[in-house]
Design a protein around this motif. Sequence first.
Motif, PDB file in Angstrom:
ATOM      1  N   LEU A 111       0.821  -1.211   0.000  1.00 50.45           N
ATOM      2  CA  LEU A 111       0.000   0.000   0.000  1.00 50.45           C
ATOM      3  C   LEU A 111       0.855   1.261   0.000  1.00 50.45           C
ATOM      4  N   ASP A 116      -3.559   2.570  -4.198  1.00 47.89           N
ATOM      5  CA  ASP A 116      -3.786   1.307  -3.482  1.00 47.89           C
ATOM      6  C   ASP A 116      -4.540   1.544  -2.179  1.00 47.89           C
ATOM      7  N   ARG A 117      -4.133   2.567  -1.445  1.00 43.67           N
ATOM      8  CA  ARG A 117      -4.801   2.875  -0.173  1.00 43.67           C
ATOM      9  C   ARG A 117      -6.251   3.290  -0.403  1.00 43.67           C
TER      10      ARG A 117
END
Length: 192
Positions: A111, A116-117
């Motif tokens: 992440l 992605d987060r």
Amino acid sequence: MVPDAAMFTTLFRLLAEFGLVFPPVIAAMFRAMITLEGTLDRLAPGFQIIEETRKMAASWLGDLLGPASLRDAATDEVLGLLPVLRLLPRRLDRITTSLERGTLTTSVRLLGDDRDRQFIASMAGRAALAVVGTAFGIISVMLIGVHGGPLFRPSAAGTGGTSLFHVFGYTLLFLSLVLILRVIIAITHEGI
């Protein structure tokens, strides 16, 4: 058909009729070609710019892809890589030493990217909404199935009226439907 100014003029008229537009850079290149072709036609009537361009391009490609040219390009590349190649044995020695000692480590950041987060956060939010919506749905069905209980609104002679449990059950069923539809809509909008 020999490409000349008349052909390009016809092409531009045809494009304009259909509402098509070249990017400004391409249009400027075509204008420069038309100007060059017109100038060459005045200076040397009968001069075939396309044919001469083909001959010149073939000559340049022959020079560019010739053995001497390729050898010079390869030599330049190797000379450019010499500083990296000079450091390579030292780096390989450090890597093998770390392997022997058992101290070779790598660093991977899960992440590490904002996208992605954001993806994980949106999936967790959707999962939470789906779980809460499902729980509300199950509880609402159980409340609707309960007979008796305190009356929310008494009714006329002998029908029993509306139970407070039924009111809570239908309210929770509505909330469950809203939450689950919100998750479904979010998923379908992401796929579009």
